[in-house]
Design a protein around this motif. Structure first.
Motif, PDB file in Angstrom:
ATOM      1  N   UNK A  89      10.055  -2.116   0.939  1.00 35.47           N
ATOM      2  CA  UNK A  89       9.860  -3.465   1.428  1.00 35.47           C
ATOM      3  C   UNK A  89      10.969  -3.743   2.418  1.00 35.47           C
ATOM      4  N   UNK A  90      10.939  -4.909   3.017  1.00 34.77           N
ATOM      5  CA  UNK A  90      11.947  -5.241   4.020  1.00 34.77           C
ATOM      6  C   UNK A  90      12.154  -6.744   4.030  1.00 34.77           C
ATOM      7  N   UNK A  91      13.420  -7.152   4.060  1.00 36.88           N
ATOM      8  CA  UNK A  91      13.729  -8.578   4.093  1.00 36.88           C
ATOM      9  C   UNK A  91      13.221  -9.231   5.372  1.00 36.88           C
ATOM     10  N   UNK A  92      13.000  -8.450   6.417  1.00 33.10           N
ATOM     11  CA  UNK A  92      12.475  -8.989   7.678  1.00 33.10           C
ATOM     12  C   UNK A  92      10.949  -9.009   7.723  1.00 33.10           C
ATOM     13  N   UNK A  93      10.307  -8.426   6.711  1.00 33.80           N
ATOM     14  CA  UNK A  93       8.841  -8.411   6.650  1.00 33.80           C
ATOM     15  C   UNK A  93       8.420  -8.830   5.240  1.00 33.80           C
ATOM     16  N   UNK A  94       8.661 -10.097   4.897  1.00 31.64           N
ATOM     17  CA  UNK A  94       8.343 -10.532   3.534  1.00 31.64           C
ATOM     18  C   UNK A  94       6.848 -10.446   3.248  1.00 31.64           C
ATOM     19  N   UNK A  95       6.531 -10.119   1.998  1.00 32.24           N
ATOM     20  CA  UNK A  95       5.144 -10.104   1.554  1.00 32.24           C
ATOM     21  C   UNK A  95       4.432  -8.783   1.748  1.00 32.24           C
ATOM     22  N   UNK A  96       5.066  -7.817   2.434  1.00 31.39           N
ATOM     23  CA  UNK A  96       4.431  -6.510   2.629  1.00 31.39           C
ATOM     24  C   UNK A  96       5.309  -5.407   2.069  1.00 31.39           C
ATOM     25  N   UNK A  97       4.651  -4.352   1.631  1.00 30.31           N
ATOM     26  CA  UNK A  97       5.316  -3.113   1.245  1.00 30.31           C
ATOM     27  C   UNK A  97       4.532  -1.979   1.873  1.00 30.31           C
ATOM     28  N   UNK A  98       5.138  -0.804   1.878  1.00 32.12           N
ATOM     29  CA  UNK A  98       4.441   0.365   2.390  1.00 32.12           C
ATOM     30  C   UNK A  98       4.981   1.616   1.747  1.00 32.12           C
ATOM     31  N   UNK A  99       4.137   2.638   1.703  1.00 29.70           N
ATOM     32  CA  UNK A  99       4.559   3.938   1.188  1.00 29.70           C
ATOM     33  C   UNK A  99       5.068   4.758   2.372  1.00 29.70           C
ATOM     34  N   UNK A 100       6.360   5.098   2.314  1.00 25.76           N
ATOM     35  CA  UNK A 100       7.027   5.770   3.428  1.00 25.76           C
ATOM     36  C   UNK A 100       7.561   7.117   2.959  1.00 25.76           C
ATOM     37  N   UNK A 101       7.329   8.139   3.784  1.00 28.26           N
ATOM     38  CA  UNK A 101       7.851   9.483   3.516  1.00 28.26           C
ATOM     39  C   UNK A 101       9.250   9.586   4.129  1.00 28.26           C
ATOM     40  N   UNK A 102      10.214   9.971   3.310  1.00 30.35           N
ATOM     41  CA  UNK A 102      11.610  10.078   3.732  1.00 30.35           C
ATOM     42  C   UNK A 102      12.208  11.381   3.197  1.00 30.35           C
ATOM     43  N   UNK A 103      13.360  11.761   3.770  1.00 28.84           N
ATOM     44  CA  UNK A 103      14.121  12.874   3.201  1.00 28.84           C
ATOM     45  C   UNK A 103      14.608  12.458   1.816  1.00 28.84           C
ATOM     46  N   UNK A 104      14.660  13.396   0.893  1.00 29.30           N
ATOM     47  CA  UNK A 104      15.100  13.080  -0.464  1.00 29.30           C
ATOM     48  C   UNK A 104      16.619  13.045  -0.584  1.00 29.30           C
ATOM     49  N   UNK A 105      17.304  13.801   0.266  1.00 27.37           N
ATOM     50  CA  UNK A 105      18.768  13.849   0.218  1.00 27.37           C
ATOM     51  C   UNK A 105      19.292  13.869   1.649  1.00 27.37           C
ATOM     52  N   UNK A 139      15.448   0.222  16.156  1.00 32.84           N
ATOM     53  CA  UNK A 139      14.265  -0.585  16.462  1.00 32.84           C
ATOM     54  C   UNK A 139      12.998  -0.139  15.754  1.00 32.84           C
ATOM     55  N   UNK A 140      13.152   0.625  14.670  1.00 33.74           N
ATOM     56  CA  UNK A 140      12.010   1.143  13.923  1.00 33.74           C
ATOM     57  C   UNK A 140      11.902   0.384  12.600  1.00 33.74           C
ATOM     58  N   UNK A 141      10.686  -0.063  12.274  1.00 29.98           N
ATOM     59  CA  UNK A 141      10.421  -0.773  11.020  1.00 29.98           C
ATOM     60  C   UNK A 141       9.600   0.114  10.089  1.00 29.98           C
ATOM     61  N   UNK A 142       9.678  -0.142   8.786  1.00 28.99           N
ATOM     62  CA  UNK A 142       8.950   0.699   7.833  1.00 28.99           C
ATOM     63  C   UNK A 142       7.453   0.677   8.098  1.00 28.99           C
ATOM     64  N   UNK A 145       6.099   3.662  10.185  1.00 29.54           N
ATOM     65  CA  UNK A 145       6.019   5.022   9.653  1.00 29.54           C
ATOM     66  C   UNK A 145       5.320   5.101   8.298  1.00 29.54           C
ATOM     67  N   UNK A 146       4.955   3.954   7.737  1.00 27.60           N
ATOM     68  CA  UNK A 146       4.323   3.935   6.411  1.00 27.60           C
ATOM     69  C   UNK A 146       2.958   4.621   6.450  1.00 27.60           C
ATOM     70  N   UNK A 147       2.673   5.352   5.404  1.00 30.04           N
ATOM     71  CA  UNK A 147       1.361   5.988   5.268  1.00 30.04           C
ATOM     72  C   UNK A 147       0.316   4.974   4.836  1.00 30.04           C
ATOM     73  N   UNK A 148       0.768   3.915   4.184  1.00 23.28           N
ATOM     74  CA  UNK A 148      -0.105   2.795   3.846  1.00 23.28           C
ATOM     75  C   UNK A 148       0.769   1.553   3.765  1.00 23.28           C
ATOM     76  N   UNK A 149       0.177   0.413   4.109  1.00 20.10           N
ATOM     77  CA  UNK A 149       0.870  -0.873   4.041  1.00 20.10           C
ATOM     78  C   UNK A 149      -0.003  -1.804   3.211  1.00 20.10           C
ATOM     79  N   UNK A 150       0.615  -2.576   2.324  1.00 20.22           N
ATOM     80  CA  UNK A 150      -0.144  -3.427   1.415  1.00 20.22           C
ATOM     81  C   UNK A 150       0.702  -4.636   1.034  1.00 20.22           C
TER      82      UNK A 150
END
Length: 166
Positions: A89-105, A139-142, A145-150
């Protein structure tokens, strides 16, 4: 220390690349203090300076682990390995979440509030938070890059926690 207004999407400042910090002075210290206060007040786990309208390469992160509050100026991810897919989630995008692929370490380096070099290793949630905040500096928001946003899920049971914003 003050609570600052969090810039909300689609404000253009969120899409700009932040500039490197060259002056390590009381203005930077106040920005870092205010960013931490603002992040905690909003129940977030991370905040980047562009989210408070300041185009400087500054982030704060606190995922509730042994590191407590981490302040990074001019952060740079120097290595990344593994993979994780999870909700953000993001404090700048309230009300939305997304599944994001990231490096694990990751290994991230930067400077502290006085300009001294510092480095952290982060895995899992801390790694995700670092990557999310560094994205903000570019300048990149989740949602990019999210695979899904909900819609963000609200707690439904007493004591159930909502996913923290970053």
């Amino acid at each position: 220390m003050s609570i600052r207004l969090i810039v909300k999407h689609p404000d253009a400042v969120l899409r700009e690349r932040a500039q490197e910090v060259t002056k390590f002075n009381s203005n930077l210290h106040k920005l870092l203090d205010d960013m931490a206060d603002t992040m905690y007040d909003a129940d977030g786990v991370g905040l980047a300076a562009p989210q408070v309208g300041i185009l400087k390469r500054v982030i704060v992160v606190d995922v509730g682990d042994e590191h407590e509050l981490i302040e990074l100026v001019n952060p740079e991810i120097i290595s990344a390995e593994g993979e994780q897919l999870g909700p953000e989630g993001c404090l700048s995008i309230p009300g939305l979440q997304g599944d994001v692929r990231r490096a694990n370490r990751i290994v991230i380096r930067g400077q502290d509030r006085n300009g001294k070099p510092i480095q952290y290793e982060g895995s899992e949630f801390l790694s995700r938070a670092f990557q999310h905040e560094v994205d903000h500096l570019n300048g990149v928001l989740f949602i990019d890059t999210a695979e899904s946003v909900y819609e963000a899920r609200k707690p439904s049971e007493p004591g159930e926690q909502e996913q923290d914003g970053e």
